[in-house]
Design a protein around this motif. Structure first.
Motif, mmCIF file in Angstrom:
data_model
loop_
_atom_site.group_PDB
_atom_site.id
_atom_site.type_symbol
_atom_site.label_atom_id
_atom_site.label_comp_id
_atom_site.label_asym_id
_atom_site.label_seq_id
_atom_site.Cartn_x
_atom_site.Cartn_y
_atom_site.Cartn_z
ATOM 1 N N SER A 217 1.042 -1.436 -0.456
ATOM 2 C CA SER A 217 0.180 0.131 -0.093
ATOM 3 C C SER A 217 0.909 1.219 0.234
ATOM 4 O O SER A 217 0.412 2.086 -0.450
ATOM 5 C CB SER A 217 -1.428 -0.087 1.759
ATOM 6 O OG SER A 217 -1.623 -0.906 1.188
ATOM 7 N N SER A 218 1.690 1.653 0.836
ATOM 8 C CA SER A 218 2.399 2.408 1.096
ATOM 9 C C SER A 218 3.620 2.661 -0.046
ATOM 10 O O SER A 218 4.033 4.181 -0.443
ATOM 11 C CB SER A 218 3.836 1.767 1.978
ATOM 12 O OG SER A 218 5.140 1.452 1.356
ATOM 13 N N SER A 219 3.538 2.502 -1.395
ATOM 14 C CA SER A 219 4.214 3.320 -2.699
ATOM 15 C C SER A 219 3.311 3.184 -3.681
ATOM 16 O O SER A 219 3.242 2.809 -4.253
ATOM 17 C CB SER A 219 5.110 1.593 -3.217
ATOM 18 O OG SER A 219 5.025 0.399 -3.252
ATOM 19 N N ASN B 101 11.837 6.027 5.606
ATOM 20 C CA ASN B 101 12.250 6.583 4.060
ATOM 21 C C ASN B 101 11.092 7.384 3.214
ATOM 22 O O ASN B 101 9.838 7.147 3.603
ATOM 23 C CB ASN B 101 13.034 5.691 3.342
ATOM 24 C CG ASN B 101 11.917 4.285 3.152
ATOM 25 O OD1 ASN B 101 10.879 4.367 3.410
ATOM 26 N ND2 ASN B 101 12.396 3.698 1.779
ATOM 27 N N LEU B 102 11.323 8.129 2.045
ATOM 28 C CA LEU B 102 10.702 8.114 1.413
ATOM 29 C C LEU B 102 10.659 7.263 -0.147
ATOM 30 O O LEU B 102 11.766 6.850 0.023
ATOM 31 C CB LEU B 102 11.461 9.575 1.078
ATOM 32 C CG LEU B 102 10.963 10.786 1.907
ATOM 33 C CD1 LEU B 102 11.839 12.095 1.708
ATOM 34 C CD2 LEU B 102 9.290 11.283 2.793
ATOM 35 N N LEU B 103 9.447 7.377 -0.652
ATOM 36 C CA LEU B 103 9.922 6.473 -2.098
ATOM 37 C C LEU B 103 10.944 6.964 -2.495
ATOM 38 O O LEU B 103 11.065 7.898 -2.470
ATOM 39 C CB LEU B 103 8.520 7.347 -2.860
ATOM 40 C CG LEU B 103 8.377 5.944 -3.614
ATOM 41 C CD1 LEU B 103 7.709 4.928 -3.558
ATOM 42 C CD2 LEU B 103 7.269 7.680 -4.511
ATOM 43 N N GLY B 104 11.502 6.025 -2.860
ATOM 44 C CA GLY B 104 12.709 6.228 -4.304
ATOM 45 C C GLY B 104 14.041 6.124 -3.183
ATOM 46 O O GLY B 104 15.236 5.661 -3.827
ATOM 47 N N VAL C 40 9.172 2.299 3.772
ATOM 48 C CA VAL C 40 8.426 2.054 5.419
ATOM 49 C C VAL C 40 7.617 3.480 6.132
ATOM 50 O O VAL C 40 8.519 4.213 6.648
ATOM 51 C CB VAL C 40 9.517 1.164 5.734
ATOM 52 C CG1 VAL C 40 9.372 0.567 6.860
ATOM 53 C CG2 VAL C 40 9.739 -0.113 5.134
ATOM 54 N N ASN C 41 7.020 2.999 7.430
ATOM 55 C CA ASN C 41 6.108 3.847 7.685
ATOM 56 C C ASN C 41 6.067 3.347 9.634
ATOM 57 O O ASN C 41 6.509 1.596 9.435
ATOM 58 C CB ASN C 41 4.897 4.635 7.210
ATOM 59 C CG ASN C 41 4.688 4.560 5.901
ATOM 60 O OD1 ASN C 41 6.099 6.201 5.508
ATOM 61 N ND2 ASN C 41 4.037 4.504 5.047
#
Lengths: 429, 429
Positions: free
Chosen positions: A172-174, B219-222, B348-349
């Motif tokens: 889901s997170s991406s 982290n952020l996307l990418g 990842v959150n």
């Protein structure tokens, strides 16, 4: 309650183009950042974005049971939890507010100033917080093509495929909305003929043309959803690009399925088109080739005639149409997918997203992935600018568009527009 | 900042048992419903549950940067987002408040009345809202056992296994805490020798003894997380029972992995034991048998010595110990799992959960699933009451317990206690 919003003869007092994806009969739902940097829930008619939070505060939804802050939220999850009756009341009311016969808002410039935005004043956000995302694999043509490439033609379709709407869990997170660029992922691959895997940027970035549906709270742990009740729990649909790194996928996927090859990103169209808006476009699905288990046997037309197109645009040149396909080609429909997903008691909640799997049709020009269109790179595609592609290259933009159409109207999804950037390089400290 | 909460010589003024899993050196975090029907965030010392919301309102966390409502929430997600420094400050402070040398709360009966609960006054809830749940497959012994059963001994371990911490996505919505009973799922299976699949209750319900870790925003996307920074983003661990329906799994899993065989339920222990509390139990993991790609090469001891046990209790009789295993047997550690999960930029959150996969050790009494313990039913297990089991039967309760222990202390996880109920029958209307 009838879906008065769908009345094909209805016209709006807003100045909109005749061939828009978003006539007054569409009324999708989305979330956007306004020119005042406020996140709100809204709808779209033509090229106007409409702030439903402002409309509600001004009293335009009087008589509909809605909490005061239902549209002043970062996601549609709570509104979706309110259920089908409420969605329908709100959508019917919006149609009335913007109907050319209704002058209340039309003639109130103060109200118009806070309710209406042009598209360049807003920035679309993710419409829901996705609790769980599931990807199905429901196109027989796609499953057969992939099976033929990686196994052989005789055993292309695995023995379970005609019995089970095969699906698996995704990340889901991406999931991001249109216009968010994606870095090419790095990862492990096993090159043809090598004895040890290598690490580096994926060389086989692919799109997958899919549609996804978004659910409301449907069932408790342990309780299946009957196939003929499934549509009660489906709010609407978006287009879905399930980005894939084929070389990473090939090395990692046995025995538990794709992981890093998929979870670097998926892109969706930002406006959720409701099932009510799609109602006029119901159609029959393919005939089952095997007798279905009773929990998958449904009555009525459960498929939808949605025309889909994929374009590729290299940097600084024009788009090339790569594929024209249709949602109706899918062997398994949403009702079957949801009944299958919950037959074991798996709970489904508001904001869950379920994608169809790549949608491929019977002919090569209807294939929904580059893997199939270029037949794993054996038949590179020639673009309008003369260059060729086996997979997606850095700085290419992939654009997906989709709409339904009959004699009296067009209901569309807008587009997913996503640029592939080179691999991410950490900033030097 | 030092982890003063871990001081092994510290004693509490609370009356607790010497062999508790929850000495003052543990201080886990959880969420519970109080006797007043309020949901709060809390910790546990011995058999006392402690309301951190009440402690905060009474000023006991003065000087620590916390929002007023941080503990008055339904989940730990926001607290986990505050980061490692805050977790450590809070845990150190709690240790001070309950230290036998500190009389502030001890001598304030009014405060004690609102802060302390006995276990029978509370009901544990899910500690986090799980954004995404990932299950790894990190025990070489387990992967080898399963491969031997379903393929053969020579090709038991697939070629990617020693290069990749293999993992796949699971379902968040069906993760429940201890003491939530689970209905036996129904589904499609292909019986041995049959030519068509059949539908009915699963006949092969199995547990999987796993551990899971819970992350913060990482982290952020990418953007990948380097392996040696990964622990910064891990809040703590719980025990994890990844319920499985082996017969459904066998028929459905090719080519995209397990789906309904797993997503009917997973059960966790309700108290999250922090990585800080586990610090004294670090240990070396197994030596890599293949050279690792650089993004998986780590420094220092990244495994943990956690003793795990699985018991089965038929209705109305006593428990039988089925397995004694240890987290340290795992080939891949959490830092490698998180570095791998994000090497492609997957975000990842806070509240994400990542399970280890079934933990099996080198000898048959250390296997972590019934599938392995009974060798797919070929060697049924004989229980204390004289009955035997190939898989879990209706009304059986499976109990998992885990703890760390050295000369000076024991840090435990409590238990996961789950009863399997017969298939769900819808109520007649």
């Amino acid at each position: 309650m009838s879906i008065t919003a769908n009345d094909p003869s209805r016209k709006t007092w807003l100045d909109i183009s005749k061939d828009t994806d978003f006539p007054i009969q569409n009324i999708p739902f989305g979330v956007f950042l306004t020119r005042d940097d406020i996140i709100t829930i809204g709808t779209r008619i033509g090229d106007f974005a409409i702030d439903l939070g402002a409309l509600h505060q001004l009293g335009y939804f009087e008589g509909i049971p809605l909490t005061d802050d239902i549209f002043l939220q970062d996601t549609l999850n709570d509104f979706i939890s309110d259920g089908k009756k409420t969605w329908r009341l709100v959508r019917n009311r919006i149609a009335d507010i913007f109907d050319e016969k209704n002058e209340a808002l039309k003639n109130n410039q103060d109200h118009r100033n806070v309710v209406l935005f042009t598209l360049d004043e807003i920035e679309m956000q993710m419409p829901v917080q996705v609790g769980d995302y599931t990807d199905f694999y429901s196109s027989k043509e796609h499953a057969t093509n992939v099976g033929s490439m990686f196994r052989d033609k005789e055993t292309a379709l695995l023995p379970n495929w005609l019995h089970i709407p095969v699906g698996y869990h995704g990340r889901s997170s991406s999931i991001v909305t249109s216009h968010i660029p994606i870095h090419r992922p790095k990862g492990q691959t096993m090159p043809e003929g090598a004895s040890e895997p290598v690490f580096g940027p994926s060389k086989q970035i692919d799109f997958e043309m899919e549609m996804a549906f978004i659910t409301t709270d449907a069932n408790l742990l342990g309780e299946p959803i009957p196939v003929d009740e499934a549509e009660e729990y489906i709010f609407g649909m978006v287009m879905f690009n399930d980005w894939s790194a084929r070389d990473i996928q090939k090395w990692e996927y046995a025995p538990l399925g794709p992981f890093l090859a998929k979870n670097f990103a998926s892109s969706i169209s930002p406006w959720i088109v409701t099932m009510d808006a799609l109602e006029p476009f119901r159609t029959e699905g393919p005939k089952p080739e095997k007798e279905l288990m009773s929990y998958l046997q449904y009555t009525g037309d459960k498929s939808f005639d949605i025309k889909l197109e994929v374009y590729l645009k290299p940097e600084n040149t024009s788009e090339t149409l790569l594929s024209k396909t249709n949602y109706k080609y899918l062997y398994w429909n949403m009702s079957q997918q949801l009944a299958h997903h919950t037959i074991n008691g798996c709970p489904v909640n508001s904001g869950d997203m379920m994608a169809s799997g790549t949608i491929s049709g019977p002919t090569p020009d209807t294939y929904g992935s580059m893997l199939e269109l270029s037949w794993k790179g054996e038949k590179p595609l020639v673009l309008e600018d003369g260059s060729s592609r086996s997979f997606v290259e850095d700085n290419d933009t992939v654009i997906m568009r989709g709409h339904c159409e009959n004699e009296s109207m067009r209901i569309g999804f807008g587009e997913i527009n996503t640029k592939i950037l080179p691999v991410f390089e950490p900033k030097k400290k």
